[in-house]
Design an enzyme around this catalytic site. Structure first.
Site, PDB file in Angstrom:
ATOM      1  N   ASN A   1      18.792 -34.958  65.108  1.00  0.00           N
ATOM      2  CA  ASN A   1      19.545 -35.334  64.693  1.00  0.00           C
ATOM      3  C   ASN A   1      18.204 -34.057  63.540  1.00  0.00           C
ATOM      4  O   ASN A   1      18.216 -33.412  64.042  1.00  0.00           O
ATOM      5  CB  ASN A   1      18.654 -36.243  62.894  1.00  0.00           C
ATOM      6  CG  ASN A   1      19.806 -36.397  61.465  1.00  0.00           C
ATOM      7  OD1 ASN A   1      19.646 -35.620  60.838  1.00  0.00           O
ATOM      8  ND2 ASN A   1      20.071 -37.652  61.666  1.00  0.00           N
ATOM      9  N   ARG A   2      18.164 -33.340  62.247  1.00  0.00           N
ATOM     10  CA  ARG A   2      17.439 -32.213  61.554  1.00  0.00           C
ATOM     11  C   ARG A   2      16.221 -32.355  61.387  1.00  0.00           C
ATOM     12  O   ARG A   2      15.489 -33.453  60.761  1.00  0.00           O
ATOM     13  CB  ARG A   2      18.671 -32.230  59.842  1.00  0.00           C
ATOM     14  CG  ARG A   2      19.957 -31.896  60.254  1.00  0.00           C
ATOM     15  CD  ARG A   2      20.560 -31.542  58.580  1.00  0.00           C
ATOM     16  NE  ARG A   2      21.433 -31.782  58.924  1.00  0.00           N
ATOM     17  CZ  ARG A   2      22.761 -32.355  59.412  1.00  0.00           C
ATOM     18  NH1 ARG A   2      22.565 -33.162  59.721  1.00  0.00           N
ATOM     19  NH2 ARG A   2      24.285 -31.758  59.559  1.00  0.00           N
TER      20      ARG A   2
ATOM     21  N   GLU B   1      25.218 -42.695  65.943  1.00  0.00           N
ATOM     22  CA  GLU B   1      23.791 -42.310  66.616  1.00  0.00           C
ATOM     23  C   GLU B   1      22.529 -42.480  66.271  1.00  0.00           C
ATOM     24  O   GLU B   1      21.546 -43.085  65.328  1.00  0.00           O
ATOM     25  CB  GLU B   1      23.342 -40.990  66.131  1.00  0.00           C
ATOM     26  CG  GLU B   1      24.956 -39.864  66.380  1.00  0.00           C
ATOM     27  CD  GLU B   1      24.840 -38.880  64.904  1.00  0.00           C
ATOM     28  OE1 GLU B   1      23.346 -37.736  65.885  1.00  0.00           O
ATOM     29  OE2 GLU B   1      25.408 -38.626  64.857  1.00  0.00           O
TER      30      GLU B   1
ATOM     31  N   HIS C   1      19.751 -30.957  66.121  1.00  0.00           N
ATOM     32  CA  HIS C   1      19.870 -31.832  67.608  1.00  0.00           C
ATOM     33  C   HIS C   1      19.509 -30.345  68.638  1.00  0.00           C
ATOM     34  O   HIS C   1      19.594 -30.878  69.450  1.00  0.00           O
ATOM     35  CB  HIS C   1      21.070 -31.743  68.046  1.00  0.00           C
ATOM     36  CG  HIS C   1      21.835 -32.967  67.271  1.00  0.00           C
ATOM     37  ND1 HIS C   1      21.436 -34.398  66.533  1.00  0.00           N
ATOM     38  CD2 HIS C   1      23.373 -32.978  66.458  1.00  0.00           C
ATOM     39  CE1 HIS C   1      21.804 -34.502  65.623  1.00  0.00           C
ATOM     40  NE2 HIS C   1      23.325 -34.235  65.820  1.00  0.00           N
TER      41      HIS C   1
ATOM     42  N   HIS D   1      25.086 -38.918  71.348  1.00  0.00           N
ATOM     43  CA  HIS D   1      26.583 -37.914  70.349  1.00  0.00           C
ATOM     44  C   HIS D   1      27.890 -38.395  71.268  1.00  0.00           C
ATOM     45  O   HIS D   1      28.752 -37.549  71.242  1.00  0.00           O
ATOM     46  CB  HIS D   1      26.325 -36.085  70.492  1.00  0.00           C
ATOM     47  CG  HIS D   1      26.006 -36.648  69.029  1.00  0.00           C
ATOM     48  ND1 HIS D   1      27.406 -36.212  68.847  1.00  0.00           N
ATOM     49  CD2 HIS D   1      25.793 -35.679  68.324  1.00  0.00           C
ATOM     50  CE1 HIS D   1      27.257 -36.166  67.357  1.00  0.00           C
ATOM     51  NE2 HIS D   1      26.848 -35.700  66.531  1.00  0.00           N
ATOM     52  N   SER D   2      28.673 -39.696  71.831  1.00  0.00           N
ATOM     53  CA  SER D   2      29.831 -39.516  71.198  1.00  0.00           C
ATOM     54  C   SER D   2      30.172 -39.674  70.366  1.00  0.00           C
ATOM     55  O   SER D   2      29.958 -40.361  69.278  1.00  0.00           O
ATOM     56  CB  SER D   2      29.555 -41.026  72.019  1.00  0.00           C
ATOM     57  OG  SER D   2      29.467 -40.700  73.819  1.00  0.00           O
ATOM     58  N   TYR D   3      31.336 -39.535  69.908  1.00  0.00           N
ATOM     59  CA  TYR D   3      32.091 -39.852  68.830  1.00  0.00           C
ATOM     60  C   TYR D   3      33.488 -40.441  69.771  1.00  0.00           C
ATOM     61  O   TYR D   3      34.216 -40.425  70.905  1.00  0.00           O
ATOM     62  CB  TYR D   3      32.970 -38.333  68.778  1.00  0.00           C
ATOM     63  CG  TYR D   3      32.692 -37.197  68.103  1.00  0.00           C
ATOM     64  CD1 TYR D   3      33.057 -37.013  66.406  1.00  0.00           C
ATOM     65  CD2 TYR D   3      31.254 -36.265  68.572  1.00  0.00           C
ATOM     66  CE1 TYR D   3      32.878 -35.604  66.030  1.00  0.00           C
ATOM     67  CE2 TYR D   3      30.989 -35.077  68.003  1.00  0.00           C
ATOM     68  CZ  TYR D   3      31.907 -34.888  66.954  1.00  0.00           C
ATOM     69  OH  TYR D   3      30.454 -34.158  65.738  1.00  0.00           O
TER      70      TYR D   3
END
Length: 386
Positions: A115-116, A350, A141, A215-217
């Site tokens: 994340n940020r 996530e 990330h 980070h799988s979609y």
């Protein structure tokens, strides 16, 4: 002759004892699971580095494919209501599309910080660190050269109960601006009840921050040209973190009740996604962190796709989950089933600590000190609902 014979008998007895003890003390292996891990060539980077693919298979025929570049999951199959297994994670169709800069982090391990981080800067024990800016003013990330771009050492675990891969990577002190040499170990385990278990460990030689995730979609339809807005989602979280225009939490922990962010009862992802809501406008959909109820390893989310019958349950011991509805997928890349990855054709869940935690003292800490061990676990479990 009698003495020699007696000595020989004694020698054989001693050897037998040591041999038997040695055998008893050896870890119990599961050769049937080792046979369900296949290693093959996957591709070659522009620098000439050879990439390997590891394919895990369980007794039901479910498969997970992982490459040693970025620890990326390139494929994961799950059964539908007719018993047919289909790939349910987004990914590129050509190896070089992973190697040449993955703009969507498809399937990758994320670190050091998922994340940020606001303004790509944080202060730790009185010292300020500047990390890589790769998301406007923020670090996202782990920076441009985060863990998703690194070569992980991967080896099958011989004494595991189920098919398991051990992935290790050592990040140098100062890599992407983060302090401390960080040694990270991740285990991918495919169980016989159709669950992918991900266990994270990390140790450092000086104070640092760590927030690892995967980070799988996902698109449970198995057709990556279809939007995920018909998927029904439930999140076990009564609050979420509102964000500013740069998608950084403003520090407030807001109740989801009566808002488009209320997934405490299962509903289609698309039901409220276009509501007239300032938070949805800032994220161009859902791109927010939910504060999860409870603690320890527990069920935190369920996703159901009515047409296929596929169900995915997420369990974690993390305090938060970032739900992202694929708002920035833009049709630039081919899908694995033909067509293009368009907006909202994949979603992410996530599991992680909160975004920008190093700059927000009210959030759970992400600091890791020497002598401590970072540990976290997340499970993606698949089933069928008819």
């Amino acid at each position: 002759m009698k003495k020699t014979g007696m000595n020989l008998i004694i020698l054989l007895a001693v050897l037998c004892i040591f041999g038997c003890n040695k055998k008893e003390n050896q870890p119990k292996t599961h050769p049937e699971h080792m046979e369900n891990i296949k290693i093959s060539d996957y591709g070659v980077t522009a620098k000439g580095d050879s990439i390997k693919k590891f394919t895990l298979t369980n007794k039901n025929g479910m498969t997970v494919e992982v490459i040693n570049f970025g620890g990326i999951i390139t494929s994961l199959t799950a059964p539908d209501k007719n018993g047919k297994y289909g790939d349910v994670v987004l990914g590129f169709t050509k190896p070089e599309e992973y190697f040449n800069g993955n703009p969507y982090f498809f399937g990758a391990l994320i670190g050091r910080y998922g994340n940020r981080i606001a303004n790509a800067r944080f202060t730790l024990e009185g010292k300020t660190y500047d990390v890589d800016k790769n998301d406007g003013p923020n670090s996202l990330h782990g920076g441009k050269e985060g863990f998703n771009t690194k070569f992980w050492n991967i080896e099958p675990v011989k004494d595991a109960q189920f098919s398991t891969l051990k992935l290790t990577y050592t990040s140098a002190d100062g890599e992407e601006g983060f302090p401390g040499k960080l040694t990270t170990t991740v285990f991918y385990t495919l169980t016989d009840d159709n669950a992918l278990e991900i266990s994270y460990e990390a140790e450092t030689d000086k104070p640092t921050i760590v927030n690892l995730t995967q980070h799988s979609y996902f698109n449970l339809s198995g057709n990556f040209t279809k939007e995920i807005t018909d998927h029904e989602l439930q999140i076990n979280g009564d609050k979420f973190l509102p964000v500013n225009e740069n998608i950084i939490p403003v520090g407030e922990q807001k109740s989801v009740k009566g808002s488009p962010f209320d997934f405490t009862v299962s509903k289609p992802i698309g039901k409220d996604i276009n509501a007239d809501d300032e938070q949805l406008k800032r994220g161009k959909g859902y791109d927010h962190n939910w504060i999860l109820n409870g603690s320890g390893l527990r069920s935190i989310a369920k996703v159901y796709h009515p047409e296929s019958g596929r169900m995915m349950e997420v369990l974690t011991d993390e305090p938060g989950v970032q739900f992202y509805s694929g708002n920035f997928l833009d049709g630039k890349f081919d899908t694995k089933t033909g067509g293009k990855y368009q907006k909202r054709t994949g979603f992410c869940l996530e599991t992680q600590h909160f975004p920008d935690s190093p700059n927000q003292p009210s959030f759970p800490s992400t600091e890791l000190k020497p002598g401590e061990k970072y540990q976290s676990k997340t499970i993606y479990k698949f089933s069928v609902k008819k």
